[in-house]
Design a protein around this motif. Structure first.
Motif, PDB file in Angstrom:
ATOM      1  N   GLN A   1     -19.677  13.013 -11.808  1.00  0.00           N
ATOM      2  CA  GLN A   1     -18.953  12.823 -13.348  1.00  0.00           C
ATOM      3  C   GLN A   1     -18.080  13.926 -14.191  1.00  0.00           C
ATOM      4  OE1 GLN A   1     -18.081   9.452 -12.932  1.00  0.00           O
ATOM      5  NE2 GLN A   1     -19.747  10.055 -11.235  1.00  0.00           N
ATOM      6  N   PHE A   2     -18.751  15.731 -13.659  1.00  0.00           N
ATOM      7  CA  PHE A   2     -18.104  16.316 -14.658  1.00  0.00           C
ATOM      8  C   PHE A   2     -16.368  15.937 -15.251  1.00  0.00           C
ATOM      9  CE2 PHE A   2     -17.410  20.315 -15.928  1.00  0.00           C
ATOM     10  CZ  PHE A   2     -18.143  20.471 -16.746  1.00  0.00           C
ATOM     11  N   ARG A   3     -16.587  16.270 -16.354  1.00  0.00           N
ATOM     12  CA  ARG A   3     -15.772  15.646 -17.614  1.00  0.00           C
ATOM     13  C   ARG A   3     -14.841  17.322 -18.394  1.00  0.00           C
ATOM     14  NH1 ARG A   3     -14.696  10.058 -20.200  1.00  0.00           N
ATOM     15  NH2 ARG A   3     -17.011  11.231 -21.598  1.00  0.00           N
ATOM     16  N   LEU A   4     -13.409  16.869 -18.020  1.00  0.00           N
ATOM     17  CA  LEU A   4     -13.188  18.406 -19.079  1.00  0.00           C
ATOM     18  C   LEU A   4     -11.350  17.753 -19.825  1.00  0.00           C
ATOM     19  CD1 LEU A   4     -12.868  21.234 -16.696  1.00  0.00           C
ATOM     20  CD2 LEU A   4     -14.122  21.155 -18.479  1.00  0.00           C
ATOM     21  N   LEU A   5     -11.632  18.086 -20.735  1.00  0.00           N
ATOM     22  CA  LEU A   5      -9.683  17.825 -21.616  1.00  0.00           C
ATOM     23  C   LEU A   5      -9.018  18.722 -20.378  1.00  0.00           C
ATOM     24  CD1 LEU A   5     -10.619  18.632 -24.965  1.00  0.00           C
ATOM     25  CD2 LEU A   5     -10.277  16.756 -23.697  1.00  0.00           C
ATOM     26  N   ALA A   6      -7.783  17.957 -20.705  1.00  0.00           N
ATOM     27  CA  ALA A   6      -7.050  18.038 -19.069  1.00  0.00           C
ATOM     28  C   ALA A   6      -5.777  18.968 -20.127  1.00  0.00           C
ATOM     29  CB  ALA A   6      -6.156  17.102 -18.944  1.00  0.00           C
ATOM     30  N   SER A   7      -4.651  19.762 -19.126  1.00  0.00           N
ATOM     31  CA  SER A   7      -3.824  20.408 -19.469  1.00  0.00           C
ATOM     32  C   SER A   7      -2.959  19.989 -20.867  1.00  0.00           C
ATOM     33  CB  SER A   7      -3.255  20.531 -18.835  1.00  0.00           C
ATOM     34  OG  SER A   7      -1.992  21.706 -19.313  1.00  0.00           O
ATOM     35  N   PRO A   8      -2.058  20.242 -21.902  1.00  0.00           N
ATOM     36  CA  PRO A   8      -1.349  19.580 -22.437  1.00  0.00           C
ATOM     37  C   PRO A   8      -0.023  19.860 -21.986  1.00  0.00           C
ATOM     38  CG  PRO A   8      -1.934  22.312 -23.404  1.00  0.00           C
ATOM     39  CD  PRO A   8      -2.985  22.059 -22.017  1.00  0.00           C
ATOM     40  N   LEU A   9      -0.033  20.417 -20.890  1.00  0.00           N
ATOM     41  CA  LEU A   9       1.081  20.196 -19.930  1.00  0.00           C
ATOM     42  C   LEU A   9       1.768  19.242 -19.559  1.00  0.00           C
ATOM     43  CD1 LEU A   9       1.093  24.176 -18.613  1.00  0.00           C
ATOM     44  CD2 LEU A   9       2.326  23.092 -20.510  1.00  0.00           C
ATOM     45  N   LYS A  10       2.913  18.839 -19.774  1.00  0.00           N
ATOM     46  CA  LYS A  10       3.480  17.942 -18.463  1.00  0.00           C
ATOM     47  C   LYS A  10       4.532  18.147 -17.669  1.00  0.00           C
ATOM     48  CE  LYS A  10       1.625  12.944 -21.131  1.00  0.00           C
ATOM     49  NZ  LYS A  10       2.324  11.870 -21.823  1.00  0.00           N
ATOM     50  N   PHE A  11       4.704  17.581 -16.958  1.00  0.00           N
ATOM     51  CA  PHE A  11       5.648  18.347 -16.036  1.00  0.00           C
ATOM     52  C   PHE A  11       6.745  16.452 -15.369  1.00  0.00           C
ATOM     53  CE2 PHE A  11       3.385  21.997 -15.849  1.00  0.00           C
ATOM     54  CZ  PHE A  11       4.546  22.550 -16.228  1.00  0.00           C
ATOM     55  N   ASP A  12       7.685  16.517 -15.923  1.00  0.00           N
ATOM     56  CA  ASP A  12       8.261  14.694 -15.077  1.00  0.00           C
ATOM     57  C   ASP A  12       6.790  13.885 -15.702  1.00  0.00           C
ATOM     58  OD1 ASP A  12      10.493  16.100 -13.813  1.00  0.00           O
ATOM     59  OD2 ASP A  12       9.767  16.253 -12.364  1.00  0.00           O
ATOM     60  N   GLY A  13       6.742  14.364 -17.196  1.00  0.00           N
ATOM     61  CA  GLY A  13       5.848  13.131 -17.372  1.00  0.00           C
ATOM     62  C   GLY A  13       4.555  13.117 -16.647  1.00  0.00           C
ATOM     63  N   ASN A  14       3.844  13.514 -16.257  1.00  0.00           N
ATOM     64  CA  ASN A  14       2.595  14.138 -15.726  1.00  0.00           C
ATOM     65  C   ASN A  14       2.157  14.713 -15.814  1.00  0.00           C
ATOM     66  OD1 ASN A  14       2.889  11.562 -13.952  1.00  0.00           O
ATOM     67  ND2 ASN A  14       4.333  12.778 -13.002  1.00  0.00           N
ATOM     68  N   ARG A  15       0.889  14.841 -16.216  1.00  0.00           N
ATOM     69  CA  ARG A  15      -0.332  16.090 -16.474  1.00  0.00           C
ATOM     70  C   ARG A  15      -0.689  16.859 -15.030  1.00  0.00           C
ATOM     71  NH1 ARG A  15      -1.315  15.977 -21.986  1.00  0.00           N
ATOM     72  NH2 ARG A  15      -0.952  14.301 -22.876  1.00  0.00           N
TER      73      ARG A  15
END
Length: 397
Positions: free
Chosen positions: A347-361
């Motif tokens: 269940q390990f979680r992280l904050l995702a990338s702040p980038l989005k490409f075509d609306g997707n991280r």
């Protein structure tokens, strides 16, 4: 996410701890194959042993925070055999990054003078404390020292209180991102037919340039920007924290339009006619008086009330505790929480990338265990299983 923009780009990273790994992780998030070179004799990146929370043997929450989607190759760069392997790896790569002390890249042969003959197009990115070309090249250095020397701590905190650092190592992170930007800039030139080169970023330089407009004011006007009560803006008023019924709220009425929205939302349109608050300059002169008035008004209701009243109309935010910030449902709504299952924590979680490409991280994977990719990478370079076994026994890898 398919078709990541850096797919097919190979990056070699001789790095550890925070600043360098944070920068190369930006490239990994965009699809580059980032290969961490880790010393087999020392247990690899020191961040693997950075507590207080660990993920099995020689891995940690801290380490995974800065090394998403990277591969691990254990290699003794100081051994003759290790050097030969490294140079063959360079022939297959586009970028070599390091965050070593400034006097180390030349000694370890990580600069363009050493590697340009191996591959003309190779880009050598260096992130050090003070740079490689000055009297401090051999100095060790860390984020907090830059905050101290470059005045950040003097600017942080309430007037009259001891100097204070940021709660996070933002000089490290900005330096990592700056290096990532710089090597990508050179990569564009290489892809257009240019040659590789050295690219240098230092914590000191990045810290200095983050002083931005206060530095301009000082250099041209001799103005020394000081601390303002309540984390206020040095010139715009009201722009600071105010007391609410259940804590604090940060208000940024940066324009006359927002000032009008603020006083009307508070039910105090009479303030518009008060000459003490008629302009930004006047409000700055009577900052303390205005603070008392706005404290009284905001203290009448909790933060949730003010967020509802001003949502989308006035730049305003609750001053959350760290736990409140992490539990903010807006993180989940915007996809900023990423599940990154780990062999020791499904269940390990992280904050995702702040980038989005075509609306997707971009999605990612956990960094490999120490040396877990060594065999695959070495076989891909044309070495035999017998070569690899011999190097393992000799602690070359």
């Amino acid at each position: 996410m398919h078709n990541k923009p850096l797919a097919g780009i190979r990056v070699i990273a001789v790095e550890q701890y925070g600043a360098g790994p944070f920068g190369s992780m930006q490239l990994a998030d965009m699809g580059a194959e980032v290969i961490k070179i880790e010393n087999p004799a020392t247990g690899g990146d020191v961040a693997r042993q950075s507590g207080p929370y660990f993920l099995g043997d020689n891995d940690s929450d801290f380490f995974q925070t800065f090394n998403r989607s990277k591969k691990s190759l254990t290699l003794d760069l100081k051994s003759p055999e290790g050097r030969k392997i490294f140079e063959r790896l360079v022939q297959s790569a586009d970028i070599v990054m390091n965050n070593l002390r400034g006097d180390q890249p030349a000694k370890l042969g990580l600069d363009y003078d050493s590697l340009g003959g191996v591959k003309r197009e190779i880009i050598c990115g260096h992130l050090s404390a003070y740079g490689r070309d000055n009297d401090r090249a051999g100095w060790p250095g860390y984020d907090y020292l830059m905050q101290a020397e470059m005045g950040f701590m003097d600017l942080t905190g309430e007037p009259g209180s001891p100097p204070a650092r940021f709660g996070l190592s933002m000089v490290d992170f900005m330096s990592g991102v700056t290096l990532a930007m710089a090597v990508l800039g050179v990569l564009v030139g290489v892809l257009r037919g240019g040659t590789g080169r050295d690219v240098d970023v230092s914590l000191f330089d990045v810290a200095a340039t983050q002083l931005t407009y206060p530095a301009t004011w000082y250099l041209n006007r001799g103005h020394e920007t000081g601390r303002v009560p309540r984390s206020g803006h040095p010139s715009t008023v009201p722009c600071q924290i105010y007391r609410s019924a259940d804590g604090w709220v940060f208000v940024m009425a940066m324009t006359e339009k927002f000032w009008q929205v603020l006083v009307e939302g508070l039910g105090r349109p009479d303030l518009l006619a008060d000459v003490r608050f008629a302009t930004v300059a006047a409000r700055r002169q009577y900052r303390e008086t205005l603070t008392e008035i706005l404290d009284t008004e905001f203290s009448s209701q909790p933060n949730a009330h003010w967020m509802a009243v001003f949502a989308g109309r006035l730049p305003l935010a609750p001053v959350n505790t760290f736990a409140q910030a992490m539990d903010n449902p807006w993180l989940a709504q915007t996809g900023l929480l990423q599940s990154l299952p780990h062999v020791d924590n499904s269940q390990f979680r992280l904050l995702a990338s702040p980038l989005k490409f075509d609306g997707n991280r971009p999605t990612g994977t956990g960094c490999s265990a120490l040396g877990a990719d060594s065999e695959e990478l070495l076989l891909g370079l044309g070495y035999s299983a017998e070569d690899i076994a011999a190097w393992r026994s000799g602690q070359v890898i």
